[in-house]
Design a protein around this motif. Structure first.
Motif, PDB file in Angstrom:
ATOM      1  N   SER A   1     -17.213  -8.847   7.740  1.00 57.45           N
ATOM      2  CA  SER A   1     -17.714  -7.839   7.899  1.00 57.45           C
ATOM      3  C   SER A   1     -17.154  -6.603   6.676  1.00 57.45           C
ATOM      4  O   SER A   1     -16.229  -6.428   6.700  1.00 57.45           O
ATOM      5  CB  SER A   1     -18.565  -7.497   9.765  1.00 57.45           C
ATOM      6  OG  SER A   1     -16.115  -6.989   9.468  1.00 57.45           O
ATOM      7  N   VAL A   2     -17.858  -5.708   6.085  1.00 51.04           N
ATOM      8  CA  VAL A   2     -16.880  -4.529   5.294  1.00 51.04           C
ATOM      9  C   VAL A   2     -16.630  -3.145   6.505  1.00 51.04           C
ATOM     10  O   VAL A   2     -17.834  -2.449   7.010  1.00 51.04           O
ATOM     11  CB  VAL A   2     -18.255  -4.095   4.476  1.00 51.04           C
ATOM     12  CG1 VAL A   2     -17.267  -3.437   3.989  1.00 51.04           C
ATOM     13  CG2 VAL A   2     -18.427  -5.454   3.838  1.00 51.04           C
ATOM     14  N   SER A   3     -15.882  -3.416   7.310  1.00 53.69           N
ATOM     15  CA  SER A   3     -15.370  -2.449   8.334  1.00 53.69           C
ATOM     16  C   SER A   3     -13.892  -2.699   8.055  1.00 53.69           C
ATOM     17  O   SER A   3     -13.533  -3.274   8.200  1.00 53.69           O
ATOM     18  CB  SER A   3     -16.037  -2.702   9.615  1.00 53.69           C
ATOM     19  OG  SER A   3     -15.253  -4.020  10.093  1.00 53.69           O
ATOM     20  N   PRO A   4     -13.878  -1.133   8.978  1.00 55.15           N
ATOM     21  CA  PRO A   4     -12.024  -1.072   8.677  1.00 55.15           C
ATOM     22  C   PRO A   4     -11.201  -2.100   9.327  1.00 55.15           C
ATOM     23  O   PRO A   4     -11.765  -2.431  10.452  1.00 55.15           O
ATOM     24  CB  PRO A   4     -11.614   0.821   9.073  1.00 55.15           C
ATOM     25  CG  PRO A   4     -13.110   1.385   9.007  1.00 55.15           C
ATOM     26  CD  PRO A   4     -13.923   0.195   9.365  1.00 55.15           C
TER      27      PRO A   4
ATOM     28  N   GLY B   1      -2.504   7.002  12.737  1.00 56.87           N
ATOM     29  CA  GLY B   1      -2.754   5.396  12.840  1.00 56.87           C
ATOM     30  C   GLY B   1      -4.169   5.245  12.486  1.00 56.87           C
ATOM     31  O   GLY B   1      -5.059   4.798  13.082  1.00 56.87           O
ATOM     32  N   GLU B   2      -4.809   6.643  13.017  1.00 55.43           N
ATOM     33  CA  GLU B   2      -6.464   6.529  12.744  1.00 55.43           C
ATOM     34  C   GLU B   2      -6.516   6.893  11.314  1.00 55.43           C
ATOM     35  O   GLU B   2      -6.142   8.169  10.354  1.00 55.43           O
ATOM     36  CB  GLU B   2      -6.742   7.913  13.124  1.00 55.43           C
ATOM     37  CG  GLU B   2      -8.636   8.244  13.615  1.00 55.43           C
ATOM     38  CD  GLU B   2      -9.078   9.700  14.739  1.00 55.43           C
ATOM     39  OE1 GLU B   2      -9.450  10.513  13.758  1.00 55.43           O
ATOM     40  OE2 GLU B   2      -8.625   9.809  15.266  1.00 55.43           O
ATOM     41  N   LEU B   3      -7.647   5.150  10.715  1.00 55.69           N
ATOM     42  CA  LEU B   3      -8.104   5.452   9.609  1.00 55.69           C
ATOM     43  C   LEU B   3      -9.490   6.533   9.744  1.00 55.69           C
ATOM     44  O   LEU B   3     -10.669   6.328  10.278  1.00 55.69           O
ATOM     45  CB  LEU B   3      -8.596   3.957   8.519  1.00 55.69           C
ATOM     46  CG  LEU B   3      -7.066   3.163   8.940  1.00 55.69           C
ATOM     47  CD1 LEU B   3      -7.381   1.841   8.913  1.00 55.69           C
ATOM     48  CD2 LEU B   3      -6.404   3.630   7.704  1.00 55.69           C
ATOM     49  N   VAL B   4      -9.359   7.462   8.428  1.00 54.55           N
ATOM     50  CA  VAL B   4     -10.676   7.969   7.504  1.00 54.55           C
ATOM     51  C   VAL B   4     -11.288   7.538   6.539  1.00 54.55           C
ATOM     52  O   VAL B   4     -10.719   7.682   6.110  1.00 54.55           O
ATOM     53  CB  VAL B   4     -10.344   9.614   8.824  1.00 54.55           C
ATOM     54  CG1 VAL B   4     -10.266   9.693   9.902  1.00 54.55           C
ATOM     55  CG2 VAL B   4      -9.131  10.323   6.929  1.00 54.55           C
ATOM     56  N   ASP B   5     -12.684   8.587   6.368  1.00 56.11           N
ATOM     57  CA  ASP B   5     -13.068   8.244   4.739  1.00 56.11           C
ATOM     58  C   ASP B   5     -12.414   8.703   3.741  1.00 56.11           C
ATOM     59  O   ASP B   5     -12.114  10.598   3.975  1.00 56.11           O
ATOM     60  CB  ASP B   5     -14.688   8.704   4.996  1.00 56.11           C
ATOM     61  CG  ASP B   5     -14.975   8.465   3.335  1.00 56.11           C
ATOM     62  OD1 ASP B   5     -14.464   7.653   2.647  1.00 56.11           O
ATOM     63  OD2 ASP B   5     -16.579   7.687   3.660  1.00 56.11           O
ATOM     64  N   ALA B   6     -11.751   8.179   3.195  1.00 48.34           N
ATOM     65  CA  ALA B   6     -10.799   9.099   1.721  1.00 48.34           C
ATOM     66  C   ALA B   6     -11.093   9.929   1.268  1.00 48.34           C
ATOM     67  O   ALA B   6     -10.891  10.686   0.355  1.00 48.34           O
ATOM     68  CB  ALA B   6      -9.845   7.900   1.283  1.00 48.34           C
TER      69      ALA B   6
ATOM     70  N   VAL C   1      -7.839   6.242   5.027  1.00 45.81           N
ATOM     71  CA  VAL C   1      -6.656   6.617   4.846  1.00 45.81           C
ATOM     72  C   VAL C   1      -6.341   7.438   6.108  1.00 45.81           C
ATOM     73  O   VAL C   1      -7.045   7.413   7.007  1.00 45.81           O
ATOM     74  CB  VAL C   1      -6.457   8.486   3.617  1.00 45.81           C
ATOM     75  CG1 VAL C   1      -6.744   7.382   1.911  1.00 45.81           C
ATOM     76  CG2 VAL C   1      -7.710   9.697   4.323  1.00 45.81           C
ATOM     77  N   ASN C   2      -4.873   7.512   6.409  1.00 46.41           N
ATOM     78  CA  ASN C   2      -4.440   8.004   7.976  1.00 46.41           C
ATOM     79  C   ASN C   2      -5.280   9.116   8.032  1.00 46.41           C
ATOM     80  O   ASN C   2      -4.486   9.994   6.667  1.00 46.41           O
ATOM     81  CB  ASN C   2      -3.445   7.450   8.180  1.00 46.41           C
ATOM     82  CG  ASN C   2      -3.957   5.945   8.747  1.00 46.41           C
ATOM     83  OD1 ASN C   2      -4.524   5.100   8.513  1.00 46.41           O
ATOM     84  ND2 ASN C   2      -2.480   5.165   9.382  1.00 46.41           N
ATOM     85  N   ASP C   3      -4.951  10.057   8.843  1.00 51.30           N
ATOM     86  CA  ASP C   3      -5.351  10.843   9.338  1.00 51.30           C
ATOM     87  C   ASP C   3      -3.753  11.261   9.550  1.00 51.30           C
ATOM     88  O   ASP C   3      -3.709  11.571  10.456  1.00 51.30           O
ATOM     89  CB  ASP C   3      -5.968  11.702  10.384  1.00 51.30           C
ATOM     90  CG  ASP C   3      -6.740  13.047  10.528  1.00 51.30           C
ATOM     91  OD1 ASP C   3      -6.159  13.516   9.477  1.00 51.30           O
ATOM     92  OD2 ASP C   3      -7.699  13.528  10.903  1.00 51.30           O
TER      93      ASP C   3
END
Length: 144
Positions: A19-22, A88-93, A81-83
């Motif tokens: 699966s393509v996911s963080p 620790g929260e990955l967001v759309d770079a 990227v981490n916010d």
């Protein structure tokens, strides 16, 4: 009946495994794909996920950008990227706003931080000086 279930289970296992996911970053235990430094900073880490679901973790946004520049990771589906405001929260770079401020060190010394909200980045900029960049600005900076 059992002979029909086994191929179905194998197919489902393969489909779910790719699966393509963080993926959560195992801080303090996993190394950066670019520089091999152990990832400990939850405000500056980054991650790339390929179209086949392979995950590459980075200790800093600058390592991710240098890795992209070097071409050693390709077929990317997710740029994360981490916010800075939510460690620790990955967001759309590609949708993040970036701040370069010498008052906010990052793991590899580029003073580069990412924010999921432009307003949050502007507030931190007002207190720390620096320069705001979009994803496209950041890519151009690392292509030079």
């Amino acid at each position: 009946m059992k002979k029909q279930i086994i191929p179905l289970l194998v197919f489902l296992g393969l489909a779910l495994g790719c699966s393509v996911s963080p993926q959560p970053i195992d801080y303090g235990h996993v190394g950066c794909h670019y520089c091999s430094m152990t990832i400990v900073d939850k405000q500056h880490a980054a991650q790339l996920v390929t179209s086949k679901g392979k995950v590459f973790n980075f200790d800093a946004v600058e390592c991710m950008m240098n890795s992209l520049k070097s071409g050693n990771v390709s077929d990317i589906s997710l740029f994360l990227v981490n916010d800075f405001d939510h460690p620790g929260e990955l967001v759309d770079a590609t949708k993040a706003t970036y701040l370069i401020s010498e008052k906010i060190p990052s793991p590899m010394g580029a003073f580069l931080s990412a924010f999921s909200e432009q307003q949050a980045a502007q507030q931190v900029l007002a207190m720390n000086d620096g320069t705001l960049l979009s994803w496209n600005d950041l890519k151009q900076q690392y292509e030079q």
